[in-house]
Scaffold this active site. Structure first.
Site, PDB file in Angstrom:
ATOM      1  N   GLN A  16      16.570 -13.456  -1.218  1.00 12.56           N
ATOM      2  CA  GLN A  16      15.648 -13.386  -2.357  1.00 12.56           C
ATOM      3  C   GLN A  16      15.636 -11.970  -2.929  1.00 12.56           C
ATOM      4  O   GLN A  16      16.226 -11.044  -2.363  1.00 12.56           O
ATOM      5  CB  GLN A  16      14.231 -13.795  -1.948  1.00 12.56           C
ATOM      6  CG  GLN A  16      13.575 -12.893  -0.915  1.00 12.56           C
ATOM      7  CD  GLN A  16      12.172 -13.365  -0.522  1.00 12.56           C
ATOM      8  OE1 GLN A  16      11.882 -14.553  -0.536  1.00 12.56           O
ATOM      9  NE2 GLN A  16      11.314 -12.420  -0.175  1.00 12.56           N
ATOM     10  N   ARG A 144       1.477   4.136   1.826  1.00 13.48           N
ATOM     11  CA  ARG A 144       2.863   3.746   2.097  1.00 13.48           C
ATOM     12  C   ARG A 144       3.457   4.744   3.101  1.00 13.48           C
ATOM     13  O   ARG A 144       4.631   5.106   2.974  1.00 13.48           O
ATOM     14  CB  ARG A 144       3.702   3.762   0.807  1.00 13.48           C
ATOM     15  CG  ARG A 144       3.413   2.644  -0.160  1.00 13.48           C
ATOM     16  CD  ARG A 144       3.975   1.301   0.335  1.00 13.48           C
ATOM     17  NE  ARG A 144       3.724   0.256  -0.632  1.00 13.48           N
ATOM     18  CZ  ARG A 144       2.620  -0.482  -0.686  1.00 13.48           C
ATOM     19  NH1 ARG A 144       1.650  -0.268   0.203  1.00 13.48           N
ATOM     20  NH2 ARG A 144       2.477  -1.432  -1.576  1.00 13.48           N
ATOM     21  N   TYR A 147       6.453   3.460   5.280  1.00 15.22           N
ATOM     22  CA  TYR A 147       7.457   2.956   4.323  1.00 15.22           C
ATOM     23  C   TYR A 147       8.151   4.133   3.635  1.00 15.22           C
ATOM     24  O   TYR A 147       9.386   4.213   3.601  1.00 15.22           O
ATOM     25  CB  TYR A 147       6.783   2.041   3.299  1.00 15.22           C
ATOM     26  CG  TYR A 147       7.742   1.436   2.297  1.00 15.22           C
ATOM     27  CD1 TYR A 147       8.632   0.439   2.681  1.00 15.22           C
ATOM     28  CD2 TYR A 147       7.765   1.854   0.978  1.00 15.22           C
ATOM     29  CE1 TYR A 147       9.522  -0.125   1.763  1.00 15.22           C
ATOM     30  CE2 TYR A 147       8.651   1.300   0.053  1.00 15.22           C
ATOM     31  CZ  TYR A 147       9.517   0.315   0.450  1.00 15.22           C
ATOM     32  OH  TYR A 147      10.395  -0.231  -0.449  1.00 15.22           O
ATOM     33  N   LYS A 151      12.080   5.330   3.856  1.00 13.96           N
ATOM     34  CA  LYS A 151      12.982   5.377   2.702  1.00 13.96           C
ATOM     35  C   LYS A 151      13.517   6.796   2.488  1.00 13.96           C
ATOM     36  O   LYS A 151      14.645   6.973   2.028  1.00 13.96           O
ATOM     37  CB  LYS A 151      12.276   4.854   1.450  1.00 13.96           C
ATOM     38  CG  LYS A 151      11.888   3.374   1.554  1.00 13.96           C
ATOM     39  CD  LYS A 151      13.110   2.452   1.713  1.00 13.96           C
ATOM     40  CE  LYS A 151      12.713   0.995   1.752  1.00 13.96           C
ATOM     41  NZ  LYS A 151      13.841   0.070   1.793  1.00 13.96           N
ATOM     42  N   SER A 184       8.543 -10.856  -2.443  1.00 14.21           N
ATOM     43  CA  SER A 184       7.744 -10.134  -1.438  1.00 14.21           C
ATOM     44  C   SER A 184       6.675  -9.274  -2.106  1.00 14.21           C
ATOM     45  O   SER A 184       5.586  -9.087  -1.553  1.00 14.21           O
ATOM     46  CB  SER A 184       8.622  -9.307  -0.514  1.00 14.21           C
ATOM     47  OG  SER A 184       9.132  -8.210  -1.195  1.00 14.21           O
TER      48      SER A 184
HETATM   49  P1  NAD Z   1      12.209  -8.993  -0.497  1.00 18.61           P
HETATM   50  O1  NAD Z   1      11.261  -8.165   0.304  1.00 18.61           O
HETATM   51  O2  NAD Z   1      11.665  -9.971  -1.491  1.00 18.61           O
HETATM   52  O3  NAD Z   1      13.195  -9.753   0.451  1.00 18.61           O
HETATM   53  C1  NAD Z   1      13.632  -9.123   1.608  1.00 18.61           C
HETATM   54  C2  NAD Z   1      14.635 -10.027   2.307  1.00 18.61           C
HETATM   55  O4  NAD Z   1      14.942  -9.363   3.517  1.00 18.61           O
HETATM   56  C3  NAD Z   1      14.064 -11.388   2.678  1.00 18.61           C
HETATM   57  O5  NAD Z   1      14.949 -12.407   2.218  1.00 18.61           O
HETATM   58  C4  NAD Z   1      13.989 -11.343   4.206  1.00 18.61           C
HETATM   59  O6  NAD Z   1      14.235 -12.582   4.813  1.00 18.61           O
HETATM   60  C5  NAD Z   1      15.079 -10.316   4.516  1.00 18.61           C
HETATM   61  N1  NAD Z   1      14.915  -9.686   5.819  1.00 18.61           N
HETATM   62  C6  NAD Z   1      13.778  -9.182   6.340  1.00 18.61           C
HETATM   63  N2  NAD Z   1      14.013  -8.712   7.582  1.00 18.61           N
HETATM   64  C7  NAD Z   1      15.333  -8.922   7.834  1.00 18.61           C
HETATM   65  C8  NAD Z   1      16.178  -8.678   8.946  1.00 18.61           C
HETATM   66  N3  NAD Z   1      15.706  -8.112  10.062  1.00 18.61           N
HETATM   67  N4  NAD Z   1      17.466  -9.029   8.870  1.00 18.61           N
HETATM   68  C9  NAD Z   1      17.959  -9.608   7.752  1.00 18.61           C
HETATM   69  N5  NAD Z   1      17.211  -9.883   6.658  1.00 18.61           N
HETATM   70  C10 NAD Z   1      15.915  -9.534   6.701  1.00 18.61           C
HETATM   71  O7  NAD Z   1      13.226  -8.022  -1.226  1.00 18.61           O
HETATM   72  P2  NAD Z   1      13.000  -7.002  -2.374  1.00 18.61           P
HETATM   73  O8  NAD Z   1      11.575  -6.855  -2.782  1.00 18.61           O
HETATM   74  O9  NAD Z   1      14.034  -7.341  -3.349  1.00 18.61           O
HETATM   75  O10 NAD Z   1      13.380  -5.633  -1.629  1.00 18.61           O
HETATM   76  C11 NAD Z   1      14.695  -5.401  -1.197  1.00 18.61           C
HETATM   77  C12 NAD Z   1      14.826  -3.944  -0.781  1.00 18.61           C
HETATM   78  O11 NAD Z   1      14.503  -3.100  -1.878  1.00 18.61           O
HETATM   79  C13 NAD Z   1      13.898  -3.560   0.362  1.00 18.61           C
HETATM   80  O12 NAD Z   1      14.560  -2.649   1.188  1.00 18.61           O
HETATM   81  C14 NAD Z   1      12.737  -2.905  -0.358  1.00 18.61           C
HETATM   82  O13 NAD Z   1      12.060  -2.005   0.460  1.00 18.61           O
HETATM   83  C15 NAD Z   1      13.484  -2.203  -1.490  1.00 18.61           C
HETATM   84  N6  NAD Z   1      12.619  -1.939  -2.640  1.00 18.61           N
HETATM   85  C16 NAD Z   1      11.896  -2.943  -3.221  1.00 18.61           C
HETATM   86  C17 NAD Z   1      11.069  -2.641  -4.296  1.00 18.61           C
HETATM   87  C18 NAD Z   1      10.222  -3.696  -4.961  1.00 18.61           C
HETATM   88  O14 NAD Z   1       9.344  -3.330  -5.734  1.00 18.61           O
HETATM   89  N7  NAD Z   1      10.431  -4.977  -4.703  1.00 18.61           N
HETATM   90  C19 NAD Z   1      11.011  -1.317  -4.773  1.00 18.61           C
HETATM   91  C20 NAD Z   1      11.793  -0.346  -4.184  1.00 18.61           C
HETATM   92  C21 NAD Z   1      12.608  -0.668  -3.112  1.00 18.61           C
END
Ligand code: NAD
Length: 245
Positions: A16, A144, A147, A151, A184
């Protein structure tokens, strides 16, 4: 002709959000994509898309990561997407929260890069990719603590891998998104005591008046995975709609 024709790409957290959008964008540009995630049910949504194979992998499990790497003679691009967001200050962050977050967000990248780097070197035209968060780029973010710490570690990891393997033609970059509208993020908003207020708070920091989409992040990922970015390494590629300004 696709911008990623023939490239072999492996990514985590592809069920996702940013990972899923990137897997689809990579495949659309001609890459052979192996999309992995811990969530087998959601991963099935990618089944049948030309150019994408799926595999259930927990990136915190060394044996699973090593088994995945064994499937490949070489890879062109490794994209580490898996991450977990803990909500809280340092006083609200238990040792178990700290360990869990650092394990998913940082140790998993150590495991993946260590297992895949020899395969990337073999490809001869190489470009591993990481993902991080705009800790350096944006103002401090409240609640955060672990977190942001995790990062920031990824930015250090990115620069270290980039510096150590530059002469072997390996590039290593991280992507620093602002607030991306993903499942998420929506869940995190719903989990707050006042979801309506939490949504307003997220929107208040969007200088463009909207959140980023996962597809917009995927466009940047395609660029970094392609040869178009051949001179780009050791960077934090910021895509935050001006949040940091
Ligand atoms: P999400 O959180 O919606 O999805 C994360 C996916 O990671 C899920 O499908 C989950 O099943 C998988 N996952 C969790 N633990 C796992 C594991 N141990 N092994 C394999 N898969 C695992 O994704 P997102 O919001 O698109 O975020 C993706 C990345 O981008 C993350 O690292 C997040 O911290 C980073 N990020 C997100 C945002 C945001 O606003 N959404 C902003 C900056 C950075």
């Amino acid at each position: 002709m696709g911008r990623l024709d023939g490239k072999v790409i492996v990514l985590s957290a592809a069920a996702q959000g940013i990972g899923k959008a990137s897997a689809i964008a990579f495949a659309k540009e001609g890459a052979q994509v192996t999309a992995t995630d811990i969530n087998g049910e959601k991963l099935k949504e990618l089944d049948g898309i030309p150019g994408i194979k799926t595999k259930v992998v927990d990136v915190t499990k060394k044996d699973q990561v090593e088994a995945l790497a064994k499937d490949f003679d070489y890879v062109d691009v490794l994209f580490n997407v898996a991450g977990f967001v803990h909500h809280g200050t340092i006083l609200e962050c238990e040792e178990s929260d700290w360990d869990f977050t650092m394990n998913v967000n940082v140790r998993s990248m150590y495991l993946m890069i260590k297992a895949f780097l020899p395969k990337v070197i073999l490809s001869g035209k190489v470009c591993p990719l990481l993902i991080a968060y705009p800790l350096i780029a944006c103002p401090g973010v409240v609640k955060r603590c672990v977190y942001s710490t995790s990062k920031a570690a990824i930015i250090g990891l990115t620069k270290s891998v980039a510096a150590d393997f530059l002469e072997q033609g390996i590039r290593c970059n991280c992507i620093c998104p602002g607030t991306v509208d993903t499942p998420s993020l929506r869940e995190r908003i719903q989990d707050r005591p006042d979801p309506e207020q939490a949504f307003k708070d997220f929107m208040a920091r969007q200088k463009t008046g909207r959140m980023c989409t996962a597809e917009e992040v995927a466009h940047l990922c395609v660029y970094l995975a392609s040869d178009e970015s051949a001179y780009v390494t050791g960077t934090e590629a910021i895509i935050d709609g001006g949040w940091r300004l």
